[in-house]
Design an enzyme around this catalytic site. Sequence first.
Site, PDB file in Angstrom:
ATOM      1  N   ALA A  66      45.375 -20.617  84.571  1.00  0.00           N
ATOM      2  CA  ALA A  66      46.773 -20.591  84.141  1.00  0.00           C
ATOM      3  C   ALA A  66      46.986 -19.258  83.422  1.00  0.00           C
ATOM      4  O   ALA A  66      46.032 -18.653  82.928  1.00  0.00           O
ATOM      5  CB  ALA A  66      47.041 -21.750  83.198  1.00  0.00           C
ATOM      6  N   GLY A 112      42.719 -23.248  85.608  1.00  0.00           N
ATOM      7  CA  GLY A 112      43.720 -23.739  86.556  1.00  0.00           C
ATOM      8  C   GLY A 112      43.429 -23.347  88.003  1.00  0.00           C
ATOM      9  O   GLY A 112      43.907 -24.011  88.926  1.00  0.00           O
ATOM     10  N   GLU A 115      40.989 -25.855  89.137  1.00  0.00           N
ATOM     11  CA  GLU A 115      41.753 -27.119  89.194  1.00  0.00           C
ATOM     12  C   GLU A 115      42.631 -27.165  90.444  1.00  0.00           C
ATOM     13  O   GLU A 115      42.783 -28.206  91.071  1.00  0.00           O
ATOM     14  CB  GLU A 115      42.580 -27.275  87.905  1.00  0.00           C
ATOM     15  CG  GLU A 115      41.675 -27.520  86.700  1.00  0.00           C
ATOM     16  CD  GLU A 115      42.405 -27.485  85.365  1.00  0.00           C
ATOM     17  OE1 GLU A 115      43.007 -26.438  85.052  1.00  0.00           O
ATOM     18  OE2 GLU A 115      42.389 -28.493  84.643  1.00  0.00           O
ATOM     19  N   GLU A 135      38.125 -23.332  79.650  1.00  0.00           N
ATOM     20  CA  GLU A 135      39.199 -23.577  78.673  1.00  0.00           C
ATOM     21  C   GLU A 135      38.713 -23.743  77.248  1.00  0.00           C
ATOM     22  O   GLU A 135      39.371 -23.283  76.311  1.00  0.00           O
ATOM     23  CB  GLU A 135      40.024 -24.807  79.085  1.00  0.00           C
ATOM     24  CG  GLU A 135      41.008 -24.558  80.221  1.00  0.00           C
ATOM     25  CD  GLU A 135      40.415 -24.776  81.606  1.00  0.00           C
ATOM     26  OE1 GLU A 135      39.174 -24.822  81.741  1.00  0.00           O
ATOM     27  OE2 GLU A 135      41.206 -24.903  82.564  1.00  0.00           O
TER      28      GLU A 135
HETATM   29  N1  CAA Z   1      45.928 -15.267  82.521  1.00  0.00           N
HETATM   30  C1  CAA Z   1      46.617 -14.116  82.368  1.00  0.00           C
HETATM   31  N2  CAA Z   1      46.126 -12.916  82.745  1.00  0.00           N
HETATM   32  C2  CAA Z   1      44.894 -12.897  83.290  1.00  0.00           C
HETATM   33  C3  CAA Z   1      44.137 -14.055  83.472  1.00  0.00           C
HETATM   34  C4  CAA Z   1      44.707 -15.295  83.081  1.00  0.00           C
HETATM   35  N3  CAA Z   1      44.095 -16.478  83.246  1.00  0.00           N
HETATM   36  N4  CAA Z   1      42.949 -13.715  84.015  1.00  0.00           N
HETATM   37  C5  CAA Z   1      42.969 -12.384  84.171  1.00  0.00           C
HETATM   38  N5  CAA Z   1      44.150 -11.881  83.742  1.00  0.00           N
HETATM   39  C6  CAA Z   1      44.592 -10.481  83.717  1.00  0.00           C
HETATM   40  C7  CAA Z   1      43.928  -9.700  82.595  1.00  0.00           C
HETATM   41  O1  CAA Z   1      44.573  -9.916  81.371  1.00  0.00           O
HETATM   42  C8  CAA Z   1      44.065  -8.303  83.112  1.00  0.00           C
HETATM   43  O2  CAA Z   1      45.388  -7.860  82.900  1.00  0.00           O
HETATM   44  P1  CAA Z   1      45.673  -6.499  82.051  1.00  0.00           P
HETATM   45  O3  CAA Z   1      45.058  -5.436  82.911  1.00  0.00           O
HETATM   46  O4  CAA Z   1      47.158  -6.441  81.961  1.00  0.00           O
HETATM   47  O5  CAA Z   1      44.967  -6.673  80.765  1.00  0.00           O
HETATM   48  C9  CAA Z   1      43.889  -8.454  84.613  1.00  0.00           C
HETATM   49  O6  CAA Z   1      44.174  -9.821  84.895  1.00  0.00           O
HETATM   50  C10 CAA Z   1      42.480  -8.167  85.097  1.00  0.00           C
HETATM   51  O7  CAA Z   1      41.567  -8.990  84.374  1.00  0.00           O
HETATM   52  P2  CAA Z   1      40.320  -8.400  83.527  1.00  0.00           P
HETATM   53  O8  CAA Z   1      40.569  -6.978  83.133  1.00  0.00           O
HETATM   54  O9  CAA Z   1      39.996  -9.360  82.463  1.00  0.00           O
HETATM   55  O10 CAA Z   1      39.198  -8.421  84.681  1.00  0.00           O
HETATM   56  P3  CAA Z   1      37.620  -8.522  84.460  1.00  0.00           P
HETATM   57  O11 CAA Z   1      37.006  -8.216  85.776  1.00  0.00           O
HETATM   58  O12 CAA Z   1      37.194  -7.719  83.289  1.00  0.00           O
HETATM   59  O13 CAA Z   1      37.346 -10.073  84.098  1.00  0.00           O
HETATM   60  C11 CAA Z   1      37.620 -12.460  84.348  1.00  0.00           C
HETATM   61  C12 CAA Z   1      37.597 -11.073  85.034  1.00  0.00           C
HETATM   62  C13 CAA Z   1      36.210 -12.803  83.861  1.00  0.00           C
HETATM   63  C14 CAA Z   1      38.069 -13.465  85.375  1.00  0.00           C
HETATM   64  C15 CAA Z   1      38.598 -12.389  83.141  1.00  0.00           C
HETATM   65  O14 CAA Z   1      39.854 -11.857  83.588  1.00  0.00           O
HETATM   66  C16 CAA Z   1      38.883 -13.735  82.512  1.00  0.00           C
HETATM   67  O15 CAA Z   1      38.039 -14.244  81.789  1.00  0.00           O
HETATM   68  N6  CAA Z   1      40.079 -14.286  82.759  1.00  0.00           N
HETATM   69  C17 CAA Z   1      40.505 -15.535  82.131  1.00  0.00           C
HETATM   70  C18 CAA Z   1      39.792 -16.741  82.725  1.00  0.00           C
HETATM   71  C19 CAA Z   1      40.208 -17.996  81.978  1.00  0.00           C
HETATM   72  O16 CAA Z   1      39.935 -18.173  80.823  1.00  0.00           O
HETATM   73  N7  CAA Z   1      40.866 -18.906  82.719  1.00  0.00           N
HETATM   74  C20 CAA Z   1      41.366 -20.152  82.160  1.00  0.00           C
HETATM   75  C21 CAA Z   1      42.815 -19.996  81.767  1.00  0.00           C
HETATM   76  S1  CAA Z   1      43.411 -21.325  80.811  1.00  0.00           S
HETATM   77  C22 CAA Z   1      43.812 -22.540  81.923  1.00  0.00           C
HETATM   78  O17 CAA Z   1      43.650 -22.409  83.118  1.00  0.00           O
HETATM   79  C23 CAA Z   1      44.421 -23.761  81.283  1.00  0.00           C
HETATM   80  C24 CAA Z   1      44.640 -24.924  82.157  1.00  0.00           C
HETATM   81  O18 CAA Z   1      43.740 -25.607  82.590  1.00  0.00           O
HETATM   82  C25 CAA Z   1      46.016 -25.390  82.374  1.00  0.00           C
END
Ligand code: CAA
Length: 258
Positions: A66, A112, A115, A135
């Site tokens: 998400a 998400g 999911e 999460e």
């Molecule tokens: N939400 C918003 N933006 C996201 C994102 C997310 N889930 N995942 C990645 N992005 C964005 C980053 O912020 C970044 O944008 P900016 O350049 O503007 O900063 C861009 O995508 C590229 O990502 P990274 O620079 O972080 O890429 P990386 O290769 O260094 O890392 C990754 C990759 C390990 C996947 C890392 O992006 C990450 O950890 N992302 C989040 C994963 C996460 O925690 N997902 C769960 C979300 S919560 C959820 O899903 C709740 C639910 O159940 C309803």
Amino acid sequence: MDYKNILQKCINKICYITINRPKYLNALNNLTIKELSHALYSTSKNKTIRCVVITGAENKAFVAGADIKEFSSFNKTQGSQLSKDGHEKLFNIIENLAIPCIAAINGFALGGGLELAMACHIRVASINAKLGLPEVSLGIIPGYGGTQRLPNLVGKGIAMEMIMTAKMISAEEANKIGLVNHVCKQEDLLNICTSIAEKIKRNSSSAISSAIKSINSCYKTGVNGYDVEIELFGKCFETNDFTEGTNAFIEKRKPNFN
Ligand code: CAA
């Protein structure tokens, strides 16, 4: 409806939907969920479509979760609403779609994103995919069905560990625990999904819809899945596909399901 965050094309009765926000690793923001919901609803009304394949744009991510930036300032009420809307507008719709839905997991499938893949009926992952529910590392729990669908797919113990450690697993590990059905090279992913869809297409669409309903009933509280199966099995006998399928067998020919 013109879509901003998804791409859709239909070829040979298979509808391919690509989540197209590669700059943000295809994270599911509100608009993307709305567009996916609309695309799936209209696909389900199109009687010529026999299978849906969902994937992410480019090579790095299926969906990285998400959109964290969108909900980072939410309060309790908004948090509950985010989860409820996701369940009602997208995730439950995919799970209960009458058309088979295949997740082509082409990279990160996190939160998400995993999911979303778990709501699909079949999952195929490319070798570079990384899957997890991170999460709790953000101070929340999975909110789009992860605490329910992960234990259903892999068992309670493994689901507990994956959710509590927030760890990512490889595509091969996911295959070993039954989280994905197949693992392949990234360049083969859509072809493999298409070949599964082609096999599905040869069979009765009405019987497949009933099979999805009957299998899903196994996971619904207060519903006796055996009773659902008995009822749906009986209903099959009223369909043209039943007549065609059984006649084709007796006449020693291939069935021609429309
Ligand atoms: N939400 C918003 N933006 C996201 C994102 C997310 N889930 N995942 C990645 N992005 C964005 C980053 O912020 C970044 O944008 P900016 O350049 O503007 O900063 C861009 O995508 C590229 O990502 P990274 O620079 O972080 O890429 P990386 O290769 O260094 O890392 C990754 C990759 C390990 C996947 C890392 O992006 C990450 O950890 N992302 C989040 C994963 C996460 O925690 N997902 C769960 C979300 S919560 C959820 O899903 C709740 C639910 O159940 C309803």
